[in-house]
Design a protein around this motif. Structure first.
Motif, PDB file in Angstrom:
ATOM      1  N   VAL A 209      -9.496  29.271 -58.730  1.00  0.00           N
ATOM      2  CA  VAL A 209      -8.995  28.116 -57.993  1.00  0.00           C
ATOM      3  C   VAL A 209      -9.310  26.861 -58.801  1.00  0.00           C
ATOM      4  N   ALA A 210      -8.423  25.885 -58.732  1.00  0.00           N
ATOM      5  CA  ALA A 210      -8.566  24.679 -59.547  1.00  0.00           C
ATOM      6  C   ALA A 210      -9.883  23.964 -59.285  1.00  0.00           C
ATOM      7  N   ASP A 211     -10.594  23.648 -60.371  1.00  0.00           N
ATOM      8  CA  ASP A 211     -11.799  22.826 -60.259  1.00  0.00           C
ATOM      9  C   ASP A 211     -11.346  21.379 -60.266  1.00  0.00           C
ATOM     10  N   LEU A 212     -11.282  20.801 -59.086  1.00  0.00           N
ATOM     11  CA  LEU A 212     -10.709  19.459 -58.948  1.00  0.00           C
ATOM     12  C   LEU A 212     -11.616  18.375 -59.508  1.00  0.00           C
ATOM     13  N   LYS A 213     -12.851  18.756 -59.849  1.00  0.00           N
ATOM     14  CA  LYS A 213     -13.749  17.799 -60.515  1.00  0.00           C
ATOM     15  C   LYS A 213     -13.741  17.996 -62.027  1.00  0.00           C
ATOM     16  N   GLY A 214     -12.953  18.951 -62.492  1.00  0.00           N
ATOM     17  CA  GLY A 214     -12.842  19.164 -63.925  1.00  0.00           C
ATOM     18  C   GLY A 214     -14.042  19.844 -64.560  1.00  0.00           C
ATOM     19  N   GLY A 215     -14.848  20.509 -63.749  1.00  0.00           N
ATOM     20  CA  GLY A 215     -16.009  21.205 -64.292  1.00  0.00           C
ATOM     21  C   GLY A 215     -15.625  22.532 -64.928  1.00  0.00           C
ATOM     22  N   HIS A 216     -16.653  23.249 -65.408  1.00  0.00           N
ATOM     23  CA  HIS A 216     -16.428  24.557 -66.018  1.00  0.00           C
ATOM     24  C   HIS A 216     -17.504  25.537 -65.561  1.00  0.00           C
ATOM     25  N   GLY A 217     -17.109  26.792 -65.443  1.00  0.00           N
ATOM     26  CA  GLY A 217     -18.069  27.857 -65.170  1.00  0.00           C
ATOM     27  C   GLY A 217     -18.666  27.831 -63.774  1.00  0.00           C
ATOM     28  N   ARG A 218     -17.961  27.266 -62.834  1.00  0.00           N
ATOM     29  CA  ARG A 218     -18.556  27.111 -61.499  1.00  0.00           C
ATOM     30  C   ARG A 218     -18.089  28.195 -60.522  1.00  0.00           C
ATOM     31  N   LEU A 219     -18.945  28.385 -59.523  1.00  0.00           N
ATOM     32  CA  LEU A 219     -18.681  29.382 -58.480  1.00  0.00           C
ATOM     33  C   LEU A 219     -18.191  28.694 -57.220  1.00  0.00           C
ATOM     34  N   HIS A 220     -17.116  29.221 -56.650  1.00  0.00           N
ATOM     35  CA  HIS A 220     -16.732  28.740 -55.322  1.00  0.00           C
ATOM     36  C   HIS A 220     -17.418  29.565 -54.251  1.00  0.00           C
ATOM     37  N   HIS A 221     -17.229  30.887 -54.273  1.00  0.00           N
ATOM     38  CA  HIS A 221     -17.974  31.717 -53.326  1.00  0.00           C
ATOM     39  C   HIS A 221     -17.996  33.179 -53.741  1.00  0.00           C
ATOM     40  N   PHE A 222     -18.975  33.876 -53.186  1.00  0.00           N
ATOM     41  CA  PHE A 222     -19.132  35.324 -53.326  1.00  0.00           C
ATOM     42  C   PHE A 222     -18.939  35.896 -51.934  1.00  0.00           C
ATOM     43  N   SER A 223     -18.201  37.008 -51.843  1.00  0.00           N
ATOM     44  CA  SER A 223     -17.785  37.506 -50.542  1.00  0.00           C
ATOM     45  C   SER A 223     -18.267  38.923 -50.282  1.00  0.00           C
ATOM     46  N   LEU A 224     -18.783  39.128 -49.080  1.00  0.00           N
ATOM     47  CA  LEU A 224     -19.287  40.433 -48.657  1.00  0.00           C
ATOM     48  C   LEU A 224     -18.505  40.921 -47.447  1.00  0.00           C
ATOM     49  N   TRP A 225     -18.214  42.204 -47.436  1.00  0.00           N
ATOM     50  CA  TRP A 225     -17.328  42.806 -46.450  1.00  0.00           C
ATOM     51  C   TRP A 225     -18.075  43.345 -45.234  1.00  0.00           C
ATOM     52  N   VAL A 226     -17.498  43.112 -44.064  1.00  0.00           N
ATOM     53  CA  VAL A 226     -17.906  43.818 -42.847  1.00  0.00           C
ATOM     54  C   VAL A 226     -16.664  44.480 -42.268  1.00  0.00           C
ATOM     55  N   ASP A 227     -16.878  45.511 -41.427  1.00  0.00           N
ATOM     56  CA  ASP A 227     -15.752  46.353 -41.037  1.00  0.00           C
ATOM     57  C   ASP A 227     -14.791  45.737 -40.032  1.00  0.00           C
ATOM     58  N   ASN A 228     -15.240  44.781 -39.249  1.00  0.00           N
ATOM     59  CA  ASN A 228     -14.325  44.239 -38.253  1.00  0.00           C
ATOM     60  C   ASN A 228     -14.652  42.792 -37.908  1.00  0.00           C
ATOM     61  N   ARG A 229     -13.753  42.196 -37.176  1.00  0.00           N
ATOM     62  CA  ARG A 229     -13.898  40.771 -36.846  1.00  0.00           C
ATOM     63  C   ARG A 229     -15.126  40.500 -35.993  1.00  0.00           C
ATOM     64  N   ASP A 230     -15.451  41.435 -35.114  1.00  0.00           N
ATOM     65  CA  ASP A 230     -16.636  41.224 -34.273  1.00  0.00           C
ATOM     66  C   ASP A 230     -17.890  41.039 -35.121  1.00  0.00           C
ATOM     67  N   ASP A 231     -17.942  41.753 -36.240  1.00  0.00           N
ATOM     68  CA  ASP A 231     -19.094  41.604 -37.131  1.00  0.00           C
ATOM     69  C   ASP A 231     -19.151  40.186 -37.700  1.00  0.00           C
ATOM     70  N   VAL A 232     -17.995  39.590 -37.956  1.00  0.00           N
ATOM     71  CA  VAL A 232     -17.954  38.217 -38.483  1.00  0.00           C
ATOM     72  C   VAL A 232     -18.443  37.242 -37.413  1.00  0.00           C
ATOM     73  N   LEU A 233     -18.006  37.459 -36.191  1.00  0.00           N
ATOM     74  CA  LEU A 233     -18.443  36.592 -35.089  1.00  0.00           C
ATOM     75  C   LEU A 233     -19.957  36.726 -34.865  1.00  0.00           C
ATOM     76  N   ARG A 234     -20.454  37.936 -34.930  1.00  0.00           N
ATOM     77  CA  ARG A 234     -21.891  38.164 -34.751  1.00  0.00           C
ATOM     78  C   ARG A 234     -22.673  37.523 -35.897  1.00  0.00           C
ATOM     79  N   ALA A 235     -22.082  37.553 -37.096  1.00  0.00           N
ATOM     80  CA  ALA A 235     -22.719  36.907 -38.250  1.00  0.00           C
ATOM     81  C   ALA A 235     -22.882  35.413 -37.994  1.00  0.00           C
ATOM     82  N   ALA A 236     -21.869  34.806 -37.377  1.00  0.00           N
ATOM     83  CA  ALA A 236     -21.957  33.369 -37.080  1.00  0.00           C
ATOM     84  C   ALA A 236     -23.123  33.096 -36.140  1.00  0.00           C
ATOM     85  N   ASP A 237     -23.320  33.961 -35.137  1.00  0.00           N
ATOM     86  CA  ASP A 237     -24.451  33.797 -34.224  1.00  0.00           C
ATOM     87  C   ASP A 237     -25.777  33.946 -34.973  1.00  0.00           C
ATOM     88  N   ILE A 238     -25.865  34.965 -35.790  1.00  0.00           N
ATOM     89  CA  ILE A 238     -27.123  35.241 -36.506  1.00  0.00           C
ATOM     90  C   ILE A 238     -27.465  34.100 -37.455  1.00  0.00           C
TER      91      ILE A 238
END
Ligand SMILES: [Fe+2]
Length: 330
Positions: A209-238
């Protein structure tokens, strides 16, 4: 069929190294809150995995002065594929050199992408073997579900910022053989804001994705999988119960159809808890493109992504973002 569709030298994302200036707190976040297992420790690093990860490790946390991404490791499809990629990457002028490997994997060829992110490709991988108390009664599950915290199942993908998205997208297609799944193109298709790619059926394992600040070598995000949406909602609570900053979500993206939650781990890196999405099996998949109007705020439903989503990445840098008029994105 594109030439790269038959390359198939990279099998999947193997491991991501995250740098953290708050090592102990980051470890607490990934182990206690997200429920990952620590499989190896050194004085300055920890190796972790989700309960469904078949490999010995998929996340390396490394103590560092500031946050960001260290080495992104890709597994080759064969020993021969590893040698082929090493030659091709070296010839492209991107080679760094061979390593003797790291915990959980054998020798690797290290290189950098055009933007400067450090990556490596390897073949030999240690499969995780659970200690007796952690063995699942499901023979095809590497470890029983711990029930601790969010309980993320496995590593899914990462998104990197790049000053020149087309150059890095082209590198991933032509030198790694990734298939382009979706793109966001602005200004009548002349400005490539982001591209989502994968070497396998997972919708995307790497996004630039475009680095709108013109930087280099940067991370936007790392993503981890859960099996269903309820797990995502529970993650928000936790995460909320434990004082972790939630930047966006839970909500649903239009691109990838992913159901997401973004928080900052204590070291400052953005981490996504992710589910939904869809698989792509077609060898002749036609990339889906979105313009600024179709793309809107980057969400299918739910609140718009905040300004920080396009301005903050790790390491953070000074400078005004050359932001498109619409507050976009993945
Ligand atoms: Fe993502």
């Amino acid at each position: 069929m594109t030439p790269t569709a038959s390359l198939h030298d990279i099998a999947h994302l193997g491991s991501v190294e995250l740098l953290t200036p708050a090592f102990d707190r980051s470890l607490w976040y990934f182990h206690d809150l997200l429920g990952m297992e620590v499989v190896q420790r050194t004085a300055t690093a920890a190796y972790l995995r989700g309960y469904g990860d078949h490999a010995a490790t998929t996340l390396k946390l490394t103590a560092a002065p500031g946050p960001g991404v260290g080495c992104v490791a890709w597994r080759a499809t064969s020993p021969e594929a590893l040698e082929r990629r090493a030659v091709a990457l070296q010839e492209a002028g991107l080679g760094i050199g061979w390593t003797n490997g790291d915990f959980g994997r054998g020798r690797s060829f290290r290189f950098h992408d055009p933007d400067g992110h450090v990556m490596e490709v390897y073949w030999e991988e240690q499969r995780y073997v659970a200690p007796p108390a952690q063995r699942s009664t499901l023979k095809n599950l590497p470890q029983k579900y711990s029930g601790r915290g969010v309980g993320v199942r496995r590593a899914d993908h990462l998104a990197l910022l790049a000053a020149d998205v087309p150059a890095n997208r082209g590198f991933a297609q032509n030198l790694l053989g990734f298939q382009l799944r979706e793109q966001v193109l602005y200004q009548n298709g002349t400005r490539e804001i982001g591209s989502w790619m994968s070497p396998n059926a997972i919708h995307h394992q790497l996004a630039y994705v475009a680095d709108l600040k013109g930087g280099h070598g940067r991370l936007h995000h790392f993503s981890l999988w859960v099996d269903n949406r309820d797990d995502v909602l529970r993650a928000a609570d936790i995460l909320s119960e434990n004082g972790v900053f939630i930047e966006a979500g839970p909500a649903k993206h239009n691109n990838s159809q992913g159901f997401y939650l973004y928080s900052y781990e204590p070291g400052g890196n953005r981490v996504e808890i992710y589910s939904g999405s869809f698989l792509v099996m077609a060898p002749d998949w036609q990339p889906v493109t979105w313009n600024e109007h179709e793309r809107g705020t980057g969400v299918y439903w739910g609140g718009a992504l905040p300004e920080s989503f396009i301005r903050y990445a790790t390491p953070d840098i000074e400078g005004e973002a050359d932001a498109p008029r619409l507050p976009v994105f993945f």
